[in-house]
Design an enzyme around this catalytic site. Sequence first.
Site, PDB file in Angstrom:
ATOM      1  CG  ASP A   1     139.989  33.703  20.847  1.00 21.80           C
ATOM      2  OD1 ASP A   1     139.849  33.282  22.002  1.00 21.80           O
ATOM      3  OD2 ASP A   1     139.736  33.018  19.829  1.00 21.80           O
TER       4      ASP A   1
ATOM      5  CG  ASP B   1     141.871  27.563  22.573  1.00 24.55           C
ATOM      6  OD1 ASP B   1     142.933  26.968  22.332  1.00 24.55           O
ATOM      7  OD2 ASP B   1     141.467  27.809  23.724  1.00 24.55           O
TER       8      ASP B   1
HETATM    9  C1  XBP Z   1     138.250  28.303  23.633  1.00 28.19           C
HETATM   10  C2  XBP Z   1     137.548  27.521  24.640  1.00 28.19           C
HETATM   11  C3  XBP Z   1     138.293  26.657  25.562  1.00 28.19           C
HETATM   12  C4  XBP Z   1     139.023  25.520  24.903  1.00 28.19           C
HETATM   13  C5  XBP Z   1     139.397  24.461  25.901  1.00 28.19           C
HETATM   14  O1  XBP Z   1     138.679  29.491  24.180  1.00 28.19           O
HETATM   15  O2  XBP Z   1     136.344  27.596  24.750  1.00 28.19           O
HETATM   16  O3  XBP Z   1     137.363  26.118  26.464  1.00 28.19           O
HETATM   17  O4  XBP Z   1     138.202  24.907  23.936  1.00 28.19           O
HETATM   18  O5  XBP Z   1     140.171  24.973  26.933  1.00 28.19           O
HETATM   19  P1  XBP Z   1     139.085  30.831  23.291  1.00 28.19           P
HETATM   20  P2  XBP Z   1     139.850  24.621  28.469  1.00 28.19           P
HETATM   21  O6  XBP Z   1     138.573  30.701  21.892  1.00 28.19           O
HETATM   22  O7  XBP Z   1     138.427  31.949  24.061  1.00 28.19           O
HETATM   23  O8  XBP Z   1     140.591  30.887  23.353  1.00 28.19           O
HETATM   24  O9  XBP Z   1     139.569  23.163  28.508  1.00 28.19           O
HETATM   25  O10 XBP Z   1     141.123  24.997  29.208  1.00 28.19           O
HETATM   26  O11 XBP Z   1     138.668  25.437  28.879  1.00 28.19           O
HETATM   27 MG    MG Z   2     138.464  31.248  19.864  1.00 32.88          MG
END
Ligand code: XBP
Ligand code: MG
Length: 255
Positions: A10, A12
Amino acid sequence: MAQLKALLFDVDGTMAETERDGHRVAFNCAFKELGLDWEWDDALYGQLLTITGGKERLRYYLDSFNTDFEYGGDLDALIKDLHARKTKHYVAQLENSALSLRPGIERLILEAKSAGLRLAIVTTTTPANVTALVSNTLGKEALDWFECIAAGDVVPAKKPAPDIYDYCLAQMNLDAAECIVFEDSGNGVKSSLAANLPTVVTQNGYTAEDDFSGALIVLDHLGEPALPCNVIVGESLGAPYVSVAVLQDLHQKVS
Ligand code: XBP
Ligand code: MG
């Protein structure tokens, strides 16, 4: 017994702490740019994180936290515009600042790569954000280390739905039992477990209270030789940090 063949990351919160000082700030810049007096502080953003996906999060904010907002125009178009601006700000931040990867991420990726494990990225964030994060931390060439970068709107239902993980498994022609996933949030774990993927959690400030039931282990981070990781839920790793050998051990226990 299935063999461990691939690691799926993953982005973020897992590869890097991007939410509070990255995405949140970029959203606020986009609001300012369009003359909106909205301000997402730390605490509010923590609540908004229950919804994955930036466009979905904007809609959730308007539906549940800013219900007085009246807009004469096309709301879908406004959300799309705000999100495109936010992505530009986020990418620019990554290019200009020194946002680093979480402990152990680079070390483990390099070790896994030389051990012949296959690598993938599986995230709800926008593809441009992944490109910017990977190339500004691991280097541009690192984009080729990941056989599949499954991101954003490539599937209609974002995490906690399993779709993005199912998509990645299909692209790589892998069985779930041949992989280990790294996630940081309850929504991420719900998604990976719904795709039957063994999951290691590295929690963070925003996700410490999330429900991680079903995960292989919950850690504070992956650890480094000079920065041992701590087990929050699960048995001792028998090592100060997560290595390929540690993962093979964990994997054997569940396969
Ligand atoms: C995290 C998310 C994303 C980011 C923002 O994704 O939910 O929406 O917060 O990015 P993960 P965007 O943990 O699956 O990596 O604004 O491009 O959606
Ligand atoms: Mg995440």
